[in-house]
Design a protein around this motif. Sequence first.
Motif, PDB file in Angstrom:
ATOM      1  N   LEU A 209       0.806  -1.221   0.000  1.00  0.00           N
ATOM      2  CA  LEU A 209       0.000   0.000   0.000  1.00  0.00           C
ATOM      3  C   LEU A 209       0.838   1.270   0.000  1.00  0.00           C
ATOM      4  N   ASP A 210       2.077   1.200   0.499  1.00  0.00           N
ATOM      5  CA  ASP A 210       2.890   2.413   0.416  1.00  0.00           C
ATOM      6  C   ASP A 210       4.019   2.275  -0.603  1.00  0.00           C
ATOM      7  N   SER A 211       3.862   1.353  -1.533  1.00  0.00           N
ATOM      8  CA  SER A 211       4.849   1.212  -2.601  1.00  0.00           C
ATOM      9  C   SER A 211       4.877   2.481  -3.449  1.00  0.00           C
ATOM     10  N   ARG A 212       6.063   2.836  -3.899  1.00  0.00           N
ATOM     11  CA  ARG A 212       6.173   4.031  -4.744  1.00  0.00           C
ATOM     12  C   ARG A 212       6.175   3.680  -6.241  1.00  0.00           C
ATOM     13  N   GLU A 213       5.997   2.393  -6.569  1.00  0.00           N
ATOM     14  CA  GLU A 213       5.934   1.989  -7.980  1.00  0.00           C
ATOM     15  C   GLU A 213       4.690   2.590  -8.638  1.00  0.00           C
ATOM     16  N   PRO A 214       4.831   3.193  -9.831  1.00  0.00           N
ATOM     17  CA  PRO A 214       3.679   3.855 -10.473  1.00  0.00           C
ATOM     18  C   PRO A 214       2.469   2.928 -10.637  1.00  0.00           C
ATOM     19  N   VAL A 215       2.687   1.681 -11.069  1.00  0.00           N
ATOM     20  CA  VAL A 215       1.538   0.796 -11.305  1.00  0.00           C
ATOM     21  C   VAL A 215       0.771   0.542 -10.006  1.00  0.00           C
ATOM     22  N   MET A 216       1.489   0.611  -8.886  1.00  0.00           N
ATOM     23  CA  MET A 216       0.850   0.334  -7.615  1.00  0.00           C
ATOM     24  C   MET A 216      -0.111   1.449  -7.192  1.00  0.00           C
ATOM     25  N   GLN A 217       0.157   2.664  -7.649  1.00  0.00           N
ATOM     26  CA  GLN A 217      -0.735   3.779  -7.300  1.00  0.00           C
ATOM     27  C   GLN A 217      -2.159   3.451  -7.758  1.00  0.00           C
ATOM     28  N   GLU A 218      -2.203   2.957  -8.990  1.00  0.00           N
ATOM     29  CA  GLU A 218      -3.490   2.628  -9.588  1.00  0.00           C
ATOM     30  C   GLU A 218      -4.175   1.478  -8.840  1.00  0.00           C
ATOM     31  N   LEU A 219      -3.409   0.438  -8.594  1.00  0.00           N
ATOM     32  CA  LEU A 219      -3.970  -0.729  -7.901  1.00  0.00           C
ATOM     33  C   LEU A 219      -4.390  -0.363  -6.479  1.00  0.00           C
ATOM     34  N   ASN A 220      -3.568   0.450  -5.831  1.00  0.00           N
ATOM     35  CA  ASN A 220      -3.850   0.795  -4.439  1.00  0.00           C
ATOM     36  C   ASN A 220      -5.112   1.647  -4.290  1.00  0.00           C
ATOM     37  N   ALA A 221      -5.365   2.458  -5.323  1.00  0.00           N
ATOM     38  CA  ALA A 221      -6.538   3.331  -5.247  1.00  0.00           C
ATOM     39  C   ALA A 221      -7.809   2.501  -5.055  1.00  0.00           C
ATOM     40  N   LEU A 222      -7.822   1.296  -5.635  1.00  0.00           N
ATOM     41  CA  LEU A 222      -9.030   0.481  -5.574  1.00  0.00           C
ATOM     42  C   LEU A 222      -8.942  -0.647  -4.532  1.00  0.00           C
ATOM     43  N   ALA A 223      -7.830  -0.689  -3.811  1.00  0.00           N
ATOM     44  CA  ALA A 223      -7.639  -1.762  -2.826  1.00  0.00           C
ATOM     45  C   ALA A 223      -8.598  -1.593  -1.648  1.00  0.00           C
ATOM     46  N   PRO A 224      -8.897  -2.682  -0.933  1.00  0.00           N
ATOM     47  CA  PRO A 224      -9.756  -2.561   0.258  1.00  0.00           C
ATOM     48  C   PRO A 224      -9.150  -1.576   1.253  1.00  0.00           C
ATOM     49  N   LYS A 225     -10.023  -0.920   2.010  1.00  0.00           N
ATOM     50  CA  LYS A 225      -9.565   0.086   2.975  1.00  0.00           C
ATOM     51  C   LYS A 225      -9.785  -0.432   4.393  1.00  0.00           C
ATOM     52  N   ILE A 226      -8.758  -0.280   5.205  1.00  0.00           N
ATOM     53  CA  ILE A 226      -8.841  -0.753   6.590  1.00  0.00           C
ATOM     54  C   ILE A 226      -9.968  -0.044   7.342  1.00  0.00           C
ATOM     55  N   SER A 227     -10.225   1.208   6.956  1.00  0.00           N
ATOM     56  CA  SER A 227     -11.221   1.975   7.723  1.00  0.00           C
ATOM     57  C   SER A 227     -12.602   1.318   7.681  1.00  0.00           C
ATOM     58  N   ASN A 228     -12.838   0.489   6.644  1.00  0.00           N
ATOM     59  CA  ASN A 228     -14.133  -0.207   6.588  1.00  0.00           C
ATOM     60  C   ASN A 228     -14.143  -1.463   7.440  1.00  0.00           C
ATOM     61  N   LEU A 229     -12.992  -1.847   7.967  1.00  0.00           N
ATOM     62  CA  LEU A 229     -12.884  -3.136   8.641  1.00  0.00           C
ATOM     63  C   LEU A 229     -12.402  -3.013  10.073  1.00  0.00           C
ATOM     64  N   LEU A 230     -12.433  -1.788  10.612  1.00  0.00           N
ATOM     65  CA  LEU A 230     -11.942  -1.601  11.986  1.00  0.00           C
ATOM     66  C   LEU A 230     -12.806  -2.372  12.974  1.00  0.00           C
ATOM     67  N   CYS A 231     -12.159  -2.939  13.996  1.00  0.00           N
ATOM     68  CA  CYS A 231     -12.940  -3.577  15.050  1.00  0.00           C
ATOM     69  C   CYS A 231     -13.613  -2.475  15.877  1.00  0.00           C
TER      70      CYS A 231
END
Length: 437
Positions: A209-231
């Motif tokens: 999630l904190d990768s600086r690779e350009p392709v990862m920016q795109e993938l990370n934008a749509l990745a699941p978010k921890i804020s939706n899964l907090l206990c």
Amino acid sequence: MPSFKAPRGTRDILPAERATWGRLERTAADLAARYGYREIETPLIEQTEVFERGVGEVTDVVEKELFRIAPRTEEAESWSLRPEPTAGIVRAYVQHGMQTWPQPVKLTLVGPMFRYDRPQAGRYRQFWQFDVEVIGDPGPAVDAELVELGLRFYRDVGLEGVEVLLNSIGDAACRPAFIGELTDYFRVHVDRLPPLERERLERNPLRLLDSREPVMQELNALAPKISNLLCEACAAHFAEVRAHLDALGVGYRREPALVRGLDYYTRTAFEFYRRGAEGQQQALGGGGRYDGLVELLGGKPTPGIGFGIGLDRVVLALESSGVAAEPEPHPVAVVVGADPDGTVDRLRIATRLREAGLAARAELGRRKLGKQLEAAAKEHAHFAVILGDELGDGQVQVKDLEAGTQRLVALADLARELARAHGAHRHGPDETEGRPS
Ligand code: AMP
């Protein structure tokens, strides 16, 4: 002849710029003291394992950026230059039994950090942080206090438009489910992952999630978010942090994708950016809660939270926003004289002025009086103390280089007279320097 240069990614901070750094350090020290932090210094080197355990083995900071010191045969330990201050401070907390001190223990330091990173503007291999740590307080109120302190630092040094991005990244209770979702998500896209990310997917998927690779920016934008899964406990903690910030009138932006690059963080995580510069991966500072770190480094379970503000980037941001560099201090007086052999008298008088608390320099060379006066004017000395024949009667000429006036002053009164005239000038009605007091 060889031409030597500072190592790549490091640089000299020359006097004209260093004065601004001094101002930042004074602001940091004043604020930290006002908020109840005590100063600490830890070594620039630690056992490598402090960082491997503390920061996390599968992180950029440890895998790619650690400056490891080649072990010497007579020493069994492996050391590294510190890439960040928290692990060393927590190591010191455990080593010195600070859990028996009144809690929380609030500590601060300003100093250099080292990361073997690809150098570019605002990214150096040696950089400085203003760091604060609160160990022994689970929050949530102190989390808000810390964010408020960070924002106040930027404001006090004259940097406008800094905002804080805020998130909660959960804890040991809710993170496993999140990591599970994350792993599932990235497995679907495994073909697009760069080699290092592909390998990390199995070892530490959070770090994708904190990768600086350009392709990862795109993938990370749509990745699941921890804020939706907090206990429930983490969600309640986060809500309280925000409620405290709201009550203090501190604005913040929620950033569900914010995770921070080091493994030790739990719950509250935040980064400071200049408004509009979030995309450039040039945070001005960042921090968060690390409730598991003390235990990881051999102490009893103890919560903690802290931040590191990157001073290099603050200086760059001040320059780019047109904030004037801090002026260097000028001498109050330069002691000059026509006699090339008069260095004993000049040095003695300058020494007495310094004893009286005045910034004074003596001309110790053999150049002509005219050149000496020119040099004094060039360095913006307020007065030239000119030694001549009157010295035999215990008197000197005092030339006010700013006003262009000159008069005789008794040696016995010289320090008092200069201090008075300099003080009256600085604090008088025609004060022009406009320095913050
Ligand atoms: P981090 O713990 O990586 O978030 O670092 C905290 C802060 O230190 C960052 O927000 C930056 O302001 C600063 N920083 C980190 N790495 C560097 C670097 N290589 N050069 C300059 N500043 C840095």
